[in-house]
Write an enzyme that holds these catalytic residues in place. Structure first.
Site, PDB file in Angstrom:
ATOM      1  CD  GLU A 138     -51.125 -31.847  68.768  1.00 43.02           C
ATOM      2  OE1 GLU A 138     -52.363 -31.976  68.879  1.00 43.02           O
ATOM      3  OE2 GLU A 138     -50.584 -31.102  67.932  1.00 43.02           O
ATOM      4  NE  ARG A 186     -56.982 -26.334  67.759  1.00 45.45           N
ATOM      5  CZ  ARG A 186     -56.729 -26.300  66.463  1.00 45.45           C
ATOM      6  NH1 ARG A 186     -56.682 -27.450  65.781  1.00 45.45           N
ATOM      7  NH2 ARG A 186     -56.525 -25.158  65.838  1.00 45.45           N
ATOM      8  CG  HIS A 208     -51.717 -30.918  64.699  1.00 44.59           C
ATOM      9  ND1 HIS A 208     -51.979 -30.274  65.870  1.00 44.59           N
ATOM     10  CD2 HIS A 208     -52.572 -30.396  63.785  1.00 44.59           C
ATOM     11  CE1 HIS A 208     -52.944 -29.377  65.687  1.00 44.59           C
ATOM     12  NE2 HIS A 208     -53.316 -29.436  64.427  1.00 44.59           N
TER      13      HIS A 208
END
Length: 347
Positions: A286, A258, A305
């Protein structure tokens, strides 16, 4: 093969427990192969729309009243107390992805509903990606690629940090499912493995073949620091300016967990200086703002991701969920059952 949205006829009696699938249509198409669906329908009777995307429709409400098993996935609507009231026979929720905190109310645990996830199946591609990032990072692949693009000449190690994965020390923050799978994979390298996790016992560390150390020692000794801790208020910016300063020049930071685990501003300062290398599959925020210098640095690899299950890897998640349902229906067993305290619910 794409699966059409259909309504399943559940008027005929069946000895199989009734089950519903609650997730976005795209998730349903991606997660379940035809083989997995065939296995699933051999042990449960699927009722209601397939998948259920609207829990308030009359057909969905009828299906919920009958359901003993609920399979969920990405895009599932919120399952709160009102939904649970509409599903009085529900015994178990089997999630075809990782965390259930985003959609499942803690009330499910209070009512004794058993919950399982495919987080262990998703750990496999994340760990594989992490291993690749570690090896590429130590090999200085991004720096050499940049060098080749800009010079069009044979490689030069002048000015490069130490190159190679032989005899290095790999520091792992978090002995999570992914963290333990990373331990298994990197144990194939000629490397020392350090782990920082307050919940890792000495016996577990010995069994895993790793050395348990505190965070400051992890940072001081590691050639690679790879993050596999959960994102909680306690772990936000657990790697900040002080921890980054402990890393030696040329150390590699890998984050496939994360983005909030790292103080982005502090990391950016170190990367701009060229003191560290980084492979970041997640960031905070993000994605990073368009003006972030990290997009252009030769010592940084940013990916959007992608470490978790994508493409043909997603079938692992559906297969894992189907195995859970098979074991639950057959023997009352959930191999990947969650407890409420593992999720740190605050409500």
């Amino acid at each position: 093969m794409q699966k059409e949205r259909i309504a399943v006829d559940h008027t005929a009696p069946s000895s199989r427990p009734s089950a519903v699938i609650v997730m976005a249509e795209q998730s349903f198409r991606e997660v379940f192969s035809e083989t997995a669906l065939a296995r699933l329908t051999a042990v449960v009777e699927l009722v209601g729309p397939l998948p259920i995307t609207d829990l308030d429709s009359p057909a969905s409400r009828d299906a919920l009243r009958a359901a003993r098993v609920m399979l969920t996935g990405w895009g599932a609507p919120r399952i709160d107390a009102a939904v649970l009231d509409a599903a009085p026979r529900l015994e178990t929720v089997v999630h075809t992805a990782g965390t259930v905190k985003t959609f499942l109310d803690a009330e499910a645990f209070r009512r004794g509903i058993r919950v399982s996830t495919a987080a262990a199946a998703n750990a496999t591609p994340v760990a594989e990606f992490t291993l690749a990032a570690i090896v590429f990072g130590l090999k200085r692949a991004s720096r050499f690629a940049h060098q080749l693009r800009t010079t069009r000449r044979h490689r030069s190690v002048d000015g490069m940090p130490q190159v190679g994965a032989n005899g290095v020390t790999i520091g792992i923050l978090g002995a999570s499912r992914v963290g333990r799978e990373v331990i298994r994979l990197v144990s194939r390298l000629d490397a020392r493995i350090l782990v920082c996790d307050p919940y890792l016992s000495a016996a577990d560390a010995a069994r895993l073949g790793v050395e348990a150390v505190p965070l400051d020692e992890l940072c001081r000794r590691s050639d690679v620091l790879t993050l596999h801790a959960p994102s909680t208020p306690d772990t936000r910016h657990i790697i900040g300016a002080a921890e980054l300063a402990l890393l030696h020049d040329g150390a590699v930071v890998v984050n496939t967990a994360r983005g909030a685990l790292i103080d982005t501003e502090a990391l950016t300062a170190e990367l701009v200086r060229g003191r560290l290398d980084a492979y970041l599959d997640v960031t905070d925020p993000e994605p990073l703002p368009g003006g972030s210098p990290l997009y252009a640095l030769p010592n940084v690899v940013l990916t959007p991701h992608i470490a978790g299950a994508l493409g043909n890897e997603i079938h692992r998640l559906g297969d894992s969920a189907v195995r859970e349902v098979e074991q639950y229906v057959g023997r009352g067993i959930l191999a990947h059952e969650l407890r409420a305290d593992e999720l740190a619910y605050t409500a």
